[in-house]
Design an enzyme around this catalytic site. Structure first.
Site, short mmCIF file in Angstrom:
data_model
loop_
_atom_site.label_atom_id
_atom_site.label_comp_id
_atom_site.label_asym_id
_atom_site.label_seq_id
_atom_site.Cartn_x
_atom_site.Cartn_y
_atom_site.Cartn_z
N TYR A 77 0.66 -1.62 -0.11
CA TYR A 77 0.17 0.33 0.27
C TYR A 77 0.73 0.98 0.58
O TYR A 77 0.75 2.00 -0.48
CB TYR A 77 -0.97 0.47 1.23
N ARG A 80 1.63 1.96 -3.38
CA ARG A 80 0.62 2.36 -3.99
C ARG A 80 -0.05 4.23 -4.07
O ARG A 80 0.31 4.79 -4.66
CB ARG A 80 -1.23 2.11 -4.35
N HIS A 131 -14.69 2.31 -2.53
CA HIS A 131 -13.95 0.79 -1.30
C HIS A 131 -12.68 2.04 -0.72
O HIS A 131 -11.60 1.39 -0.59
CB HIS A 131 -13.28 0.08 -2.49
N CYS A 139 -7.14 2.49 13.01
CA CYS A 139 -6.34 1.22 14.13
C CYS A 139 -6.96 0.34 13.20
O CYS A 139 -8.27 -0.19 12.74
CB CYS A 139 -6.71 2.50 15.48
N CYS A 144 -10.56 -0.23 18.84
CA CYS A 144 -10.27 0.99 18.99
C CYS A 144 -10.94 1.68 17.70
O CYS A 144 -10.58 1.57 16.78
CB CYS A 144 -8.82 1.31 18.85
N CYS A 200 -1.34 2.97 16.17
CA CYS A 200 -1.90 3.90 16.37
C CYS A 200 -2.10 4.64 17.83
O CYS A 200 -1.44 4.47 18.61
CB CYS A 200 -3.38 2.67 17.29
N CYS A 203 -4.59 4.26 20.88
CA CYS A 203 -4.87 3.20 21.85
C CYS A 203 -3.26 2.62 22.46
O CYS A 203 -3.08 1.39 22.82
CB CYS A 203 -5.82 1.77 21.50
C1 BV8 Z 1 -17.74 -7.90 0.41
C2 BV8 Z 1 -9.35 -1.82 -2.35
C3 BV8 Z 1 -19.22 -9.75 2.05
C4 BV8 Z 1 -8.21 -2.24 -1.26
C5 BV8 Z 1 -10.91 -3.53 -3.54
C6 BV8 Z 1 -19.03 -14.33 -5.76
C7 BV8 Z 1 -19.96 -12.94 -5.75
C8 BV8 Z 1 -19.93 -11.94 -5.54
C9 BV8 Z 1 -19.49 -11.68 -4.38
C10 BV8 Z 1 -18.27 -11.80 -4.60
C11 BV8 Z 1 -18.33 -13.61 -4.75
N1 BV8 Z 1 -17.20 -14.09 -4.53
C12 BV8 Z 1 -16.85 -13.56 -3.41
C13 BV8 Z 1 -17.40 -11.71 -3.71
C14 BV8 Z 1 -16.38 -10.61 -2.41
C15 BV8 Z 1 -16.00 -9.92 -3.19
C16 BV8 Z 1 -15.67 -9.97 -4.97
O1 BV8 Z 1 -16.20 -9.23 -5.00
N2 BV8 Z 1 -15.22 -10.49 -5.29
C17 BV8 Z 1 -14.61 -10.99 -6.89
C18 BV8 Z 1 -13.16 -10.72 -6.70
C19 BV8 Z 1 -15.57 -11.76 -6.93
N3 BV8 Z 1 -16.10 -8.71 -2.36
C20 BV8 Z 1 -15.99 -8.17 -1.63
O2 BV8 Z 1 -15.44 -8.66 -0.58
C21 BV8 Z 1 -16.65 -6.27 -0.88
N4 BV8 Z 1 -17.13 -7.42 0.28
O3 BV8 Z 1 -18.80 -8.62 -0.19
O4 BV8 Z 1 -18.33 -8.18 1.79
C22 BV8 Z 1 -19.62 -8.68 3.25
C23 BV8 Z 1 -21.38 -8.70 3.48
C24 BV8 Z 1 -21.49 -8.41 4.86
C25 BV8 Z 1 -21.15 -8.43 5.72
C26 BV8 Z 1 -19.65 -8.63 5.82
C27 BV8 Z 1 -19.04 -8.88 4.10
C28 BV8 Z 1 -15.27 -6.24 -1.03
C29 BV8 Z 1 -14.73 -5.59 -2.44
C30 BV8 Z 1 -13.56 -4.48 -2.50
C31 BV8 Z 1 -12.02 -5.30 -2.46
N5 BV8 Z 1 -11.56 -4.32 -2.71
N6 BV8 Z 1 -9.87 -2.25 -3.38
C32 BV8 Z 1 -7.35 -2.09 -3.12
O5 BV8 Z 1 -7.71 -1.59 -4.42
O6 BV8 Z 1 -6.14 -2.51 -2.54
S1 BV8 Z 1 -11.44 -4.16 -4.90
C33 BV8 Z 1 -10.49 -3.27 -6.33
O7 BV8 Z 1 -10.41 -4.29 -7.36
C34 BV8 Z 1 -11.07 -2.14 -6.81
O8 BV8 Z 1 -10.83 -0.80 -5.70
C35 BV8 Z 1 -12.23 -2.58 -8.09
O9 BV8 Z 1 -12.91 -2.99 -7.43
C36 BV8 Z 1 -11.42 -3.63 -7.96
C37 BV8 Z 1 -10.91 -3.56 -9.57
O10 BV8 Z 1 -11.77 -2.91 -10.27
P1 BV8 Z 1 -11.98 -2.34 -11.43
O11 BV8 Z 1 -11.48 -0.71 -10.63
O12 BV8 Z 1 -12.59 -2.26 -12.57
O13 BV8 Z 1 -10.05 -2.11 -11.76
P2 BV8 Z 1 -9.64 -3.70 -13.20
O14 BV8 Z 1 -8.35 -3.61 -13.37
O15 BV8 Z 1 -10.04 -5.68 -12.66
O16 BV8 Z 1 -9.97 -2.83 -15.04
C38 BV8 Z 1 -9.89 -2.12 -15.27
C39 BV8 Z 1 -11.12 -1.86 -16.54
O17 BV8 Z 1 -10.55 -0.62 -17.10
C40 BV8 Z 1 -10.21 -3.21 -17.28
O18 BV8 Z 1 -11.77 -3.63 -18.02
C41 BV8 Z 1 -9.63 -2.60 -18.63
O19 BV8 Z 1 -10.45 -2.53 -19.96
C42 BV8 Z 1 -10.79 -1.02 -18.48
N7 BV8 Z 1 -9.63 0.04 -19.34
C43 BV8 Z 1 -7.78 -0.65 -18.72
N8 BV8 Z 1 -7.76 0.87 -19.11
C44 BV8 Z 1 -8.17 1.68 -19.91
C45 BV8 Z 1 -9.37 1.06 -19.92
N9 BV8 Z 1 -11.03 2.08 -19.21
C46 BV8 Z 1 -10.99 3.24 -19.95
N10 BV8 Z 1 -9.46 3.75 -20.38
C47 BV8 Z 1 -8.46 3.23 -19.99
N11 BV8 Z 1 -7.47 3.88 -20.54
#
Ligand code: BV8
Length: 301
Positions: A77, A80, A131, A139, A144, A200, A203
């Site tokens: 991180y 990033r 996100h 923390c 906390c 933190c 705490c």
């Molecule tokens: C939750 C922060 C539950 C951290 C991120 C099956 C079905 C439904 C859900 C799930 C499932 N299996 C697992 C899950 C849950 C999971 C999930 O969705 N997993 C996926 C992998 C299947 N979701 C979660 O866990 C979420 N929480 O569900 O909680 C819960 C409920 C109750 C109580 C407790 C728990 C939390 C998900 C959040 C994860 N954190 N980010 C960090 O950044 O390190 S996700 C992170 O990845 C991003 O934030 C973003 O969301 C994702 C990346 O996706 P994109 O942004 O689309 O990027 P990517 O590279 O994939 O694509 C880029 C696109 O741009 C491409 O299409 C490309 O063609 C295009 N592109 C490239 N260049 C250009 C362009 N377009 C235009 N111009 C350009 N120049």
């Protein structure tokens, strides 16, 4: 004179039909992903040079990874954060910010944690960071509640200072680092002592962690409920613009269908066309293939 290239003519007609519809629209949403920031020079997650092209990196964005190896997760991180601080918002970020300033009935839901939309002047009350942000820290102890926003210190602690300034996109080291798989990082980067990681101040016990939503974690309650209220309050949503996202992560990716159910037409801006990015496309939707940094300012002007 206009070149008589049918492709181009077609594209211009598509742009014009989008602009006409936007003009006549009232309730408009944008759903943004890493592709919005690609033109700023930040790597996406899945694309070429993507941070997550290896399995290891995806497994870094989990509470489990932080518990097991907080040093490596902080190095991921911190890298990033440093990259995001070293690049600038691109014309697409500014175009969205300008649209929000002009239209109070417009909101942007972003999956990006890079802080580029706020830096482009996007009104905060119309920006929903689903996100979290690389620049929020909190923390890691459940008891906390310490959290701080806008922590731009870089590196966040001296021990995380990047060797050879590898994250500056302009240096050759950075290019090498970009090719670096995060799994390689495990080998190349030293394991830091717990004492050297940010702690933190409240705490005095817990480690600070990045204020982002990890896989398996809930999205910020307040952000979700405000977005929910906006959607429910909309008698009709006229348009959702889906920008630079692979639509793979939920619940974020689900907003496109939520808007459709409320009558929205969909405009996708994406470098590629995949089964996921074209999911549910219907008559009257738009698909603009190419760089959001170029296309979006043209669509929104
Ligand atoms: C939750 C922060 C539950 C951290 C991120 C099956 C079905 C439904 C859900 C799930 C499932 N299996 C697992 C899950 C849950 C999971 C999930 O969705 N997993 C996926 C992998 C299947 N979701 C979660 O866990 C979420 N929480 O569900 O909680 C819960 C409920 C109750 C109580 C407790 C728990 C939390 C998900 C959040 C994860 N954190 N980010 C960090 O950044 O390190 S996700 C992170 O990845 C991003 O934030 C973003 O969301 C994702 C990346 O996706 P994109 O942004 O689309 O990027 P990517 O590279 O994939 O694509 C880029 C696109 O741009 C491409 O299409 C490309 O063609 C295009 N592109 C490239 N260049 C250009 C362009 N377009 C235009 N111009 C350009 N120049």
């Amino acid at each position: 004179t206009e070149v008589h290239d049918p492709e181009l003519m077609d594209y211009r007609a598509e742009v014009q039909s989008f602009r006409d519809y936007l003009k006549s629209s009232k309730r408009v949403m944008a759903l943004c992903g890493a592709g919005l920031s690609a033109a700023s020079g930040l790597p996406t997650f899945r694309g070429a040079g993507g941070l997550w092209r290896t399995h290891d990196a995806i497994s870094l964005a989990t509470p489990e990874a932080f518990r097991i190896n907080p040093s490596l997760v902080w190095q991921f991180y911190n890298y990033r954060r440093h990259m995001a601080l070293n690049v600038k918002p691109n014309p697409a970020h500014y175009a969205l910010a300008e649209l929000a300033k002009k239209r109070k009935d417009f909101i942007t839901l972003t999956q990006n944690v890079d802080g580029l939309s706020p830096r482009a002047g996007h009104p905060a009350e119309q920006l929903f960071p689903l996100h979290g942000s690389l620049f929020d820290v909190k923390c890691s102890e459940f008891f906390c509640d310490y959290a701080e926003g806008n922590n731009f210190t870089d590196p966040i602690v001296p021990a995380l200072a990047l060797p050879l300034d590898e994250s500056d996109p302009t240096t050759t080291e950075a290019r090498k680092a970009k090719e670096l798989d995060i799994s390689d990082a495990k080998v190349l980067l030293p394991e830091l002592r717990l004492d050297d990681l940010p702690h933190c101040p409240k705490c005095k016990k817990g480690l600070l962690r990045p204020g982002v939503v990890w896989f398996g974690e809930r999205l910020p309650e307040k952000t979700l409920s405000t977005a929910e209220d906006w959607i429910i309050a909309s008698k009709k949503i006229d348009l959702i613009i889906v920008i630079g996202t692979s639509s793979t992560v939920y619940p974020a990716a689900g907003y496109t269908d939520r808007a459709r159910v409320k009558g929205a037409r969909v405009a996708v801006v994406n470098m590629e066309r995949t089964e996921k990015t074209t999911q549910g496309m219907r008559e009257g939707d738009w698909y603009f293939q190419g760089d959001a940094g170029v296309i979006l300012p043209d669509l929104l002007k």
